[in-house]
Design an enzyme around this catalytic site. Structure first.
Site, PDB file in Angstrom:
ATOM      1  N   SER A 167      58.520 -43.567 -37.822  1.00 30.77           N
ATOM      2  CA  SER A 167      57.200 -43.107 -38.287  1.00 30.77           C
ATOM      3  C   SER A 167      56.134 -44.185 -38.136  1.00 30.77           C
ATOM      4  O   SER A 167      54.963 -43.937 -38.392  1.00 30.77           O
ATOM      5  CB  SER A 167      57.288 -42.680 -39.759  1.00 30.77           C
ATOM      6  N   GLY A 168      56.533 -45.393 -37.715  1.00 24.09           N
ATOM      7  CA  GLY A 168      55.568 -46.480 -37.575  1.00 24.09           C
ATOM      8  C   GLY A 168      54.951 -46.490 -36.182  1.00 24.09           C
ATOM      9  O   GLY A 168      55.321 -45.698 -35.299  1.00 24.09           O
ATOM     10  N   CYS A 185      54.002 -59.534 -30.153  1.00 27.25           N
ATOM     11  CA  CYS A 185      53.004 -59.102 -29.164  1.00 27.25           C
ATOM     12  C   CYS A 185      52.062 -60.236 -28.767  1.00 27.25           C
ATOM     13  O   CYS A 185      51.797 -60.449 -27.573  1.00 27.25           O
ATOM     14  CB  CYS A 185      52.222 -57.901 -29.695  1.00 27.25           C
ATOM     15  N   ASN A 209      49.533 -54.325 -27.094  1.00 25.28           N
ATOM     16  CA  ASN A 209      50.462 -54.792 -28.138  1.00 25.28           C
ATOM     17  C   ASN A 209      51.595 -53.808 -28.387  1.00 25.28           C
ATOM     18  O   ASN A 209      52.714 -54.207 -28.714  1.00 25.28           O
ATOM     19  CB  ASN A 209      49.712 -55.053 -29.446  1.00 25.28           C
TER      20      ASN A 209
END
Ligand SMILES: NC(=O)c1ccc[n+]([C@@H]2O[C@H](COP(=O)([O-])OP(=O)(O)OC[C@H]3O[C@@H](n4cnc5c(N)ncnc54)[C@H](OP(=O)(O)O)[C@@H]3O)[C@@H](O)[C@H]2O)c1
Length: 353
Positions: A10-11, A149, A320
């Protein structure tokens, strides 16, 4: 078909994995977790997947995951990952972790930047998941730790210069600018739109956590010579994308010939589909720009020589959420599974974006 699970679906990072893996022809997504959205279709959280996937979020129960999956991505916060990953490895699963918990080979920098690690013995088992640097180790890895990132952007910009002993390894400044999705799907006071938008916020000028992994990886390239990075991070008005600009000084004040620096970049990234060295004399986009890589697995790198104060400015733009996390994770998965490395990663992004 290899069965793939995602913990933390869900992220933003887990969601990016799902978006790419839904179009991967050689794997099957069999498990996606969210404790908060359990039982709901994944398109409730990733709305662009409506009509594309009928998968539902499940609870991250180890027995269920072990039964349904061969390889699992963990896209959860650091500190949480170290509580989950050892159990997955013990159950014989291959794991690709997107957090910071297994990126460092030594425990001391982990403790310094993140606090105590509950499973330091696992650090030596993990491979740093940057395909351009560790392809052979990734092939046989049981646990891959995907680079941070902003760290990835700095490493891609600097690797050819360090590898060829062109710059002073103790005098490197990285000025990193990053978009808002880097801080995840849950809004905080500082990431709330009216507070963050239309700002260039210097949020971590010193002591940024990615410093340790950049020094580790560039130190390896410099055959163990100490590398020191002064890393400063700014939150800028982008949803996705990073521009890492590195200010460096030639080793022993002896500026290499421009053609030798060009050769260093071309040689280092020869055959690397996803790192593009830019050397353009004209046009608006002569240098790396996050606008050109949004949504893609490409990282663009370049440099310029500043004769005024005898420095080399090198830079890298990447997304990212893709080359900065989910893309490198899937590239590593393809390598681990013996698949074509580019599979599901060739989308060039949208232009104009
Ligand atoms: N965002 C980026 O650009 C980026 C780039 C590179 C690396 N990363 C790394 O990727 C990881 C995820 O980042 P993110 O940006 O996607 O964060 P995020 O949007 O906040 O998502 C975090 C995810 O972790 C899950 N989660 C949290 N605690 C959990 C627990 N105890 N057990 C199981 N699941 C749990 C959440 O799901 P539920 O609460 O619904 O279960 C959610 O799906 C982090 O380690 C981050 O550093 C992110």
């Amino acid at each position: 078909m290899t069965r793939i699970g995602i913990i933390g679906g869900s992220g933003f990072a887990g969601g990016s994995l799902i978006q790419l893996l839904c179009f991967h022809p050689d794997i099957e997504l069999t498990f996606i977790s969210s404790r908060k959205w359990v039982g709901k279709f994944i398109h409730t959280q990733i709305p662009i997947l409506r009509g594309i996937s009928k998968l539902k979020f499940e609870l991250p129960k180890i027995e269920n995951i072990a039964e349904k999956c061969d390889l699992v991505f963990t896209a959860v916060p650091h500190k949480t990952a170290q509580e989950i990953v050892p159990n997955l490895v013990d159950h014989g699963l291959k794991v690709i972790d997107l957090s910071a918990d297994f990126r460092l080979r030594k425990i001391e920098p982990y403790n310094e930047y993140y606090g105590e690690h509950s499973h330091p013995e696992m650090l030596k088992e993990a491979v740093y998941g940057m395909p351009e640097l560790h392809r052979d180790e990734i092939k046989n890895a049981k646990l891959v730790a995907v680079p941070g990132c902003q760290a990835a952007s700095a490493i891609y910009a600097l690797a050819p210069l360090i590898k060829n002993n062109m710059i002073d390894p103790l005098k490197i400044i990285v000025d990193s600018k990053t978009g808002s999705s880097g801080s995840g799907a849950i809004a905080t006071e500082s990431s709330h739109h009216p507070i963050r938008a239309n700002s260039i916020r210097p949020y971590k000028l010193t002591g940024h956590r990615h410093t340790a992994e950049i020094e580790q990886e560039l130190g390896n390239l410099a055959n163990g010579t100490d590398v020191k990075i002064g890393f400063s991070a700014h939150a800028v008005n982008l949803t996705r994308g990073i521009l890492g600009t590195a200010y460096t000084f030639p080793l022993n004040d002896k500026m290499p010939e421009e053609r030798d620096i060009i050769k260093a970049y071309r040689t280092f990234y020869r055959g690397e589909k996803f790192v593009r060295f830019m050397r353009l004399a004209t046009g608006v986009f002569r240098l790396p720009d996050p606008k050109l890589i949004a949504g893609s697995n490409y990282a663009d790198v370049s440099f310029e020589i500043d004769t005024h104060i005898n420095r080399i400015v090198s830079l890298c733009a990447l997304d990212n959420l893709i080359k900065g996390t989910a893309g490198n994770a899937i590239q590593s998965m393809n390598i681990m599974l013996g698949l074509k490395e580019e599979t599901a990663l060739e989308f060039p992004g949208l232009y104009p974006y």
